[in-house]
Design a protein around this motif. Structure first.
Motif, PDB file in Angstrom:
ATOM      1  N   UNK A  65       0.857  -1.319   0.198  1.00 15.94           N
ATOM      2  CA  UNK A  65       0.008  -0.151  -0.129  1.00 15.94           C
ATOM      3  C   UNK A  65       0.856   1.123  -0.061  1.00 15.94           C
ATOM      4  N   UNK A  66       0.777   1.916  -0.876  1.00 16.58           N
ATOM      5  CA  UNK A  66       1.563   3.377  -1.317  1.00 16.58           C
ATOM      6  C   UNK A  66       1.130   4.431  -0.029  1.00 16.58           C
ATOM      7  N   UNK A  67       1.764   5.244   0.081  1.00 13.63           N
ATOM      8  CA  UNK A  67       1.772   6.491   0.982  1.00 13.63           C
ATOM      9  C   UNK A  67       0.406   6.903   0.788  1.00 13.63           C
ATOM     10  N   UNK A  68       0.061   7.363  -0.547  1.00 12.96           N
ATOM     11  CA  UNK A  68      -1.018   8.106  -1.104  1.00 12.96           C
ATOM     12  C   UNK A  68      -2.148   7.140  -0.667  1.00 12.96           C
ATOM     13  N   UNK A  69      -2.415   6.024  -0.679  1.00 15.11           N
ATOM     14  CA  UNK A  69      -3.358   4.912  -0.439  1.00 15.11           C
ATOM     15  C   UNK A  69      -3.715   4.903   1.029  1.00 15.11           C
ATOM     16  N   UNK A  70      -2.542   4.770   1.828  1.00 10.76           N
ATOM     17  CA  UNK A  70      -2.619   4.854   3.348  1.00 10.76           C
ATOM     18  C   UNK A  70      -3.256   6.141   3.602  1.00 10.76           C
ATOM     19  N   UNK A 105       3.371   5.146   8.009  1.00  9.65           N
ATOM     20  CA  UNK A 105       3.242   6.104   6.811  1.00  9.65           C
ATOM     21  C   UNK A 105       4.085   6.031   5.670  1.00  9.65           C
ATOM     22  N   UNK A 106       5.217   5.607   6.004  1.00  9.69           N
ATOM     23  CA  UNK A 106       6.316   5.700   5.049  1.00  9.69           C
ATOM     24  C   UNK A 106       6.810   4.491   4.423  1.00  9.69           C
ATOM     25  N   UNK A 107       6.516   3.348   5.204  1.00 17.17           N
ATOM     26  CA  UNK A 107       7.132   1.985   4.745  1.00 17.17           C
ATOM     27  C   UNK A 107       5.916   1.222   4.296  1.00 17.17           C
ATOM     28  N   UNK A 108       6.408   0.168   3.630  1.00 16.36           N
ATOM     29  CA  UNK A 108       5.176  -0.811   2.868  1.00 16.36           C
ATOM     30  C   UNK A 108       4.772  -1.692   3.824  1.00 16.36           C
ATOM     31  N   UNK A 109       4.083  -1.134   4.871  1.00 15.16           N
ATOM     32  CA  UNK A 109       3.500  -2.038   5.844  1.00 15.16           C
ATOM     33  C   UNK A 109       1.718  -1.795   5.535  1.00 15.16           C
ATOM     34  N   UNK A 110       0.839  -2.853   6.152  1.00 15.33           N
ATOM     35  CA  UNK A 110      -0.453  -2.731   6.007  1.00 15.33           C
ATOM     36  C   UNK A 110      -0.983  -2.479   7.305  1.00 15.33           C
ATOM     37  N   UNK A 111      -0.459  -3.005   8.232  1.00 15.14           N
ATOM     38  CA  UNK A 111      -1.178  -2.696   9.571  1.00 15.14           C
ATOM     39  C   UNK A 111      -0.397  -1.489  10.074  1.00 15.14           C
ATOM     40  N   UNK A 112      -1.378  -0.543  10.667  1.00 13.20           N
ATOM     41  CA  UNK A 112      -0.761   0.568  11.344  1.00 13.20           C
ATOM     42  C   UNK A 112      -0.381   0.290  12.726  1.00 13.20           C
ATOM     43  N   UNK A 159      -3.136  17.992  -0.230  1.00  8.57           N
ATOM     44  CA  UNK A 159      -3.789  16.838   0.175  1.00  8.57           C
ATOM     45  C   UNK A 159      -3.971  15.764  -1.180  1.00  8.57           C
ATOM     46  N   UNK A 160      -4.632  16.371  -2.116  1.00 10.27           N
ATOM     47  CA  UNK A 160      -5.125  15.672  -3.401  1.00 10.27           C
ATOM     48  C   UNK A 160      -3.746  15.271  -3.970  1.00 10.27           C
ATOM     49  N   UNK A 161      -2.735  15.771  -4.214  1.00  6.81           N
ATOM     50  CA  UNK A 161      -1.333  15.458  -4.796  1.00  6.81           C
ATOM     51  C   UNK A 161      -0.773  14.531  -4.018  1.00  6.81           C
ATOM     52  N   UNK A 162      -0.829  14.446  -2.743  1.00  9.00           N
ATOM     53  CA  UNK A 162      -0.170  13.274  -1.925  1.00  9.00           C
ATOM     54  C   UNK A 162      -0.895  12.022  -2.267  1.00  9.00           C
ATOM     55  N   UNK A 163      -2.271  12.149  -2.041  1.00  9.21           N
ATOM     56  CA  UNK A 163      -2.983  11.087  -2.078  1.00  9.21           C
ATOM     57  C   UNK A 163      -3.019  10.225  -3.525  1.00  9.21           C
ATOM     58  N   UNK A 164      -2.805  11.348  -4.539  1.00  7.03           N
ATOM     59  CA  UNK A 164      -2.502  10.578  -5.956  1.00  7.03           C
ATOM     60  C   UNK A 164      -1.090  10.212  -6.370  1.00  7.03           C
ATOM     61  N   UNK A 165      -0.396  10.230  -5.030  1.00  3.83           N
ATOM     62  CA  UNK A 165       0.994   9.874  -5.502  1.00  3.83           C
ATOM     63  C   UNK A 165       1.941  10.781  -6.215  1.00  3.83           C
ATOM     64  N   UNK A 166       1.606  12.027  -6.236  1.00  5.40           N
ATOM     65  CA  UNK A 166       2.224  13.133  -7.012  1.00  5.40           C
ATOM     66  C   UNK A 166       3.327  13.880  -6.032  1.00  5.40           C
ATOM     67  N   UNK A 167       3.683  13.253  -4.933  1.00  7.79           N
ATOM     68  CA  UNK A 167       4.499  13.900  -3.888  1.00  7.79           C
ATOM     69  C   UNK A 167       4.251  13.583  -2.651  1.00  7.79           C
TER      70      UNK A 167
END
Length: 262
Positions: free
Chosen positions: A1-6, A61-68, A32-40
């Motif tokens: 899950x990417x940062x934007x998806x999280x 937030x930064x690593x590729x983990x699924x569980x918070x 916020x919109x750019x972050x969620x769309x993976x643009x930064x």
């Protein structure tokens, strides 16, 4: 899950719109919109604020983990704007609280001036006491929910701002040490004068001076309450490690943890 998806998932779970989250982060909806769309990615300060808002770690937030991860042992990040807002609120609260005690103490003066005529002293006594109690009620409205977390978590600051806060606290402490001493002297002097006359002097020599004694006590209380509350607010931020290492703080944290687990 990417940062934007999280970020999108956390925002939806919290029930926040992009505008509402942007307001909390002091940024724009477009960001916020750019972050969620993976643009930064947001800068470090904004990432820490996101962790505070959603109750997750920076690793999540930064690593590729699924569980918070809800591990918040590192502390709650406080930016300059929040800290200064809390100190402004503390100034107001300390003033109203001190005025409340001052007026309640003063409410006893009319009795000693007009004690032969209850009709004369009852009205001003009730007025002073009512306004004093009103001050305490005002304090409950002035306390903002957003600052309550500052008293329940270990706090993190920008190092430069923390140094600035520490210098301000130390200067304020030196200044208020003298003011607080004056308040203590007035308070003790008023109490002693009342006590001596009642216990050791059979005549009514000091009775005419009772209003002055009570006035000294009231001023002393005002000074002590005002300075103590203000210093406590600065100390909470500048010397947070003292607050978090106290026995009371550790007990409260353990209780909250058990309640959360339940």
């Amino acid at each position: 899950m990417t940062f934007g998806e999280k970020l999108y998932k956390l925002r939806k779970e919290k029930g926040l719109s992009q505008e509402a989250l942007a307001e909390k982060l002091h940024t724009s909806r477009q960001a916020i919109s750019k972050w969620e769309n993976g643009q930064g990615y947001p800068e470090t300060e904004k990432l820490i604020m996101l962790g505070n808002i959603f109750g997750v770690s920076m690793d999540y937030l930064l690593k590729d983990t699924v569980e918070p991860s809800n591990d918040k042992e590192a502390g709650y990040y406080v930016n300059k704007e929040m800290a200064e807002g809390y100190l402004m609120s503390a100034h107001k609260i300390s003033k109203y609280m001190a005025l409340g005690f001052f007026l309640i103490a003063l409410s006893t003066i009319p009795y000693f001036i007009f004690k032969q005529d209850p009709a004369m002293y009852m009205i001003p006594t009730i007025i002073f006491a009512t306004i004093g109690i009103g001050m305490f009620v005002t304090v409950s409205f002035l306390e903002e929910d957003q600052y309550k977390v500052l008293k329940t978590e270990s706090l993190l600051f920008d190092e430069k701002y923390l140094n600035e806060l520490t210098i301000r606290y130390e200067n304020l402490e030196k200044k208020h040490r003298v003011i607080n001493l004056v308040g203590m002297c007035l308070f003790v002097a008023g109490l002693i004068a009342l006590g001596i006359n009642r216990k050791y002097i059979t005549s009514d020599f000091l009775v005419p001076y009772y209003p002055l004694c009570i006035g000294a006590i009231a001023i002393g209380i005002y000074i002590i309450v005002r300075t103590s509350n203000l210093l406590d607010a600065y100390k909470l931020l500048a010397k947070n490690e003292v607050h978090t290492n106290s026995f009371g703080f550790k007990i409260r944290r353990k209780v909250r943890k058990k309640v959360d687990d339940i």
